[in-house]
Design an enzyme around this catalytic site. Sequence first.
Site, PDB file in Angstrom:
ATOM      1  N   CYS A  47      55.733  54.043  34.209  1.00 57.41           N
ATOM      2  CA  CYS A  47      54.599  53.355  35.111  1.00 57.41           C
ATOM      3  C   CYS A  47      54.251  54.289  36.493  1.00 57.41           C
ATOM      4  O   CYS A  47      55.235  54.692  37.052  1.00 57.41           O
ATOM      5  CB  CYS A  47      55.046  52.004  35.573  1.00 57.41           C
ATOM      6  SG  CYS A  47      54.122  51.221  37.176  1.00 57.41           S
ATOM      7  N   CYS A  50      55.123  52.726  39.966  1.00 61.01           N
ATOM      8  CA  CYS A  50      56.800  52.474  40.432  1.00 61.01           C
ATOM      9  C   CYS A  50      57.107  53.562  41.193  1.00 61.01           C
ATOM     10  O   CYS A  50      56.731  54.591  41.197  1.00 61.01           O
ATOM     11  CB  CYS A  50      57.658  52.221  39.033  1.00 61.01           C
ATOM     12  SG  CYS A  50      57.744  50.695  38.301  1.00 61.01           S
ATOM     13  N   HIS A 115      58.055  46.153  39.386  1.00 56.83           N
ATOM     14  CA  HIS A 115      57.125  46.089  38.371  1.00 56.83           C
ATOM     15  C   HIS A 115      56.634  44.862  37.948  1.00 56.83           C
ATOM     16  O   HIS A 115      55.776  44.586  37.121  1.00 56.83           O
ATOM     17  CB  HIS A 115      57.692  47.139  37.297  1.00 56.83           C
ATOM     18  CG  HIS A 115      56.742  47.553  36.202  1.00 56.83           C
ATOM     19  ND1 HIS A 115      55.987  48.378  36.385  1.00 56.83           N
ATOM     20  CD2 HIS A 115      56.859  46.991  34.969  1.00 56.83           C
ATOM     21  CE1 HIS A 115      55.112  48.504  35.263  1.00 56.83           C
ATOM     22  NE2 HIS A 115      55.585  47.779  34.329  1.00 56.83           N
ATOM     23  N   ASN A 155      42.423  42.817  40.315  1.00 55.02           N
ATOM     24  CA  ASN A 155      42.369  42.658  38.969  1.00 55.02           C
ATOM     25  C   ASN A 155      43.606  42.161  38.288  1.00 55.02           C
ATOM     26  O   ASN A 155      44.504  42.959  37.979  1.00 55.02           O
ATOM     27  CB  ASN A 155      41.630  43.648  38.054  1.00 55.02           C
ATOM     28  CG  ASN A 155      40.218  43.699  38.182  1.00 55.02           C
ATOM     29  OD1 ASN A 155      39.487  42.640  38.422  1.00 55.02           O
ATOM     30  ND2 ASN A 155      39.566  44.886  37.987  1.00 55.02           N
ATOM     31  N   SER A 163      44.555  47.870  34.204  1.00 57.72           N
ATOM     32  CA  SER A 163      45.098  49.191  33.282  1.00 57.72           C
ATOM     33  C   SER A 163      46.504  49.097  33.365  1.00 57.72           C
ATOM     34  O   SER A 163      47.111  49.763  32.941  1.00 57.72           O
ATOM     35  CB  SER A 163      44.199  50.324  33.901  1.00 57.72           C
ATOM     36  OG  SER A 163      44.283  50.424  35.062  1.00 57.72           O
ATOM     37  N   HIS A 166      51.879  46.608  36.544  1.00 59.66           N
ATOM     38  CA  HIS A 166      52.529  46.672  37.938  1.00 59.66           C
ATOM     39  C   HIS A 166      51.817  45.904  39.219  1.00 59.66           C
ATOM     40  O   HIS A 166      50.556  46.434  39.183  1.00 59.66           O
ATOM     41  CB  HIS A 166      52.866  48.028  38.405  1.00 59.66           C
ATOM     42  CG  HIS A 166      53.704  48.074  39.545  1.00 59.66           C
ATOM     43  ND1 HIS A 166      54.827  48.834  39.626  1.00 59.66           N
ATOM     44  CD2 HIS A 166      53.743  47.660  40.872  1.00 59.66           C
ATOM     45  CE1 HIS A 166      55.453  48.815  40.595  1.00 59.66           C
ATOM     46  NE2 HIS A 166      54.880  48.049  41.546  1.00 59.66           N
ATOM     47  N   HIS A 168      49.216  45.060  41.660  1.00 57.42           N
ATOM     48  CA  HIS A 168      48.549  45.963  42.782  1.00 57.42           C
ATOM     49  C   HIS A 168      47.088  45.497  42.904  1.00 57.42           C
ATOM     50  O   HIS A 168      46.713  44.614  42.065  1.00 57.42           O
ATOM     51  CB  HIS A 168      48.590  47.507  42.223  1.00 57.42           C
ATOM     52  CG  HIS A 168      47.827  47.652  40.999  1.00 57.42           C
ATOM     53  ND1 HIS A 168      48.029  47.204  39.780  1.00 57.42           N
ATOM     54  CD2 HIS A 168      46.663  48.199  40.919  1.00 57.42           C
ATOM     55  CE1 HIS A 168      47.185  47.512  38.953  1.00 57.42           C
ATOM     56  NE2 HIS A 168      46.176  48.133  39.713  1.00 57.42           N
ATOM     57  N   GLN A 170      43.383  46.750  45.177  1.00 59.28           N
ATOM     58  CA  GLN A 170      42.444  47.899  45.505  1.00 59.28           C
ATOM     59  C   GLN A 170      41.574  47.568  46.770  1.00 59.28           C
ATOM     60  O   GLN A 170      41.225  46.499  46.973  1.00 59.28           O
ATOM     61  CB  GLN A 170      41.492  48.296  44.018  1.00 59.28           C
ATOM     62  CG  GLN A 170      42.328  48.710  42.878  1.00 59.28           C
ATOM     63  CD  GLN A 170      41.438  49.112  41.835  1.00 59.28           C
ATOM     64  OE1 GLN A 170      40.655  50.031  42.112  1.00 59.28           O
ATOM     65  NE2 GLN A 170      41.454  48.536  40.603  1.00 59.28           N
TER      66      GLN A 170
HETATM   67 ZN    ZN Z   1      55.548  49.748  37.937  1.00 63.81          ZN
END
Ligand code: ZN
Length: 348
Positions: A47, A50, A115, A155, A163, A166, A168, A170
């Site tokens: 990933c 990570c 993750h 998203n 995509s 993990h 996250h 933006q």
């Molecule tokens: Zn990750």
Amino acid sequence: MFDTPHRRFNSLTGEWVLVSPHRAKRPWQGQVEKTLSEKLPHYDPGCYLCPGNERAGGLHNPAYEGTFVFDNDFASLLPPDPDQAGAQPAAVESPLLVATPELGLCRVVCFSPRHDLTLPELEIPAIENVITTWTRASADLASMDFINYVQVFENKGAAMGCSNPHPHSQLWAQSQLPNEITKELASQGAYLATHARPLLLDYLDQEHKRQDRLLFRSEHFSALVPFWAVWPFEVMVVAHRPTAALSDLTPAEVTSLAAIFKQVTTAYDNLFEVSFPYSMGFHQAPADGQPHPEWVLHAHFYPPLLRSATVRKFMVGYEMLAMPQRDITPEAAADRLRALSPVHYKQR
Ligand SMILES: [Zn+2]
Ligand SMILES: [Zn+2]
């Protein structure tokens, strides 16, 4: 409200939505989404988000322990080129062909080193840490003289085009206002000028009185299914006072926002007992250095699932060509979300 086809007006954007409550029971033979039931590891060596791992271009992530912010390696917006000062391309403006250059910056915020932990699975202090990170990153971007708006968004889930699993989010910061903010600024500005009250605070008063679309309410924030919701289980989280940006929030308001985010995202996951996909984002006022007394900070959650973990709402045909349409009423969606356990299904 009506149980026959009707349209509702979105006072915030000035657009209409068609509501067709009788269609909720139609048979479904269309696309069925795959559910991601595989258990994710705490750490994935493959990933790029990570801690310690390599990203595009050979950069390595630090061994971060809380949130982690970095410039998007595939940014959709670019800052001014320091070698080309004063040589930005000019706007193209003939009556039917209008184009203007757009400057900006794109950053990524990882919620935690884990993750496998999505927002509802984080403890409230960890969610507060995510909100504080969004706040600092927004304020940093907003302070740049070529930036006039900062969009914070997440998203979540492959169904929304995410995509990387993990967790996250933006930030896209840009020199001109995007469409949604232009519409909401016009509506809120006009309402304040006419009524001497912010539109969203008067709207919240109505929702607090009616209760039928209200999901969660704390001292500083309310979560509700908007009267004009387009997506089946759409939710809006709204501050209780005029607030132009995340940086206006007091520490008590940040804690309150973290708690209500945990409630909303837990209800979502519990609805179909699946990690619920959505696009979520804050609407802050333009970062143009002007006061924005018309603005009330809010977040929109737009989740695509309709009747199960595998059947989603598509915005196609009529929605693309005419106007948005929904099959269950916002009141029925709120009833279902309110009835769920406050404890996440994975933690029961
Ligand atoms: Zn990750
Ligand atoms: Zn908004």
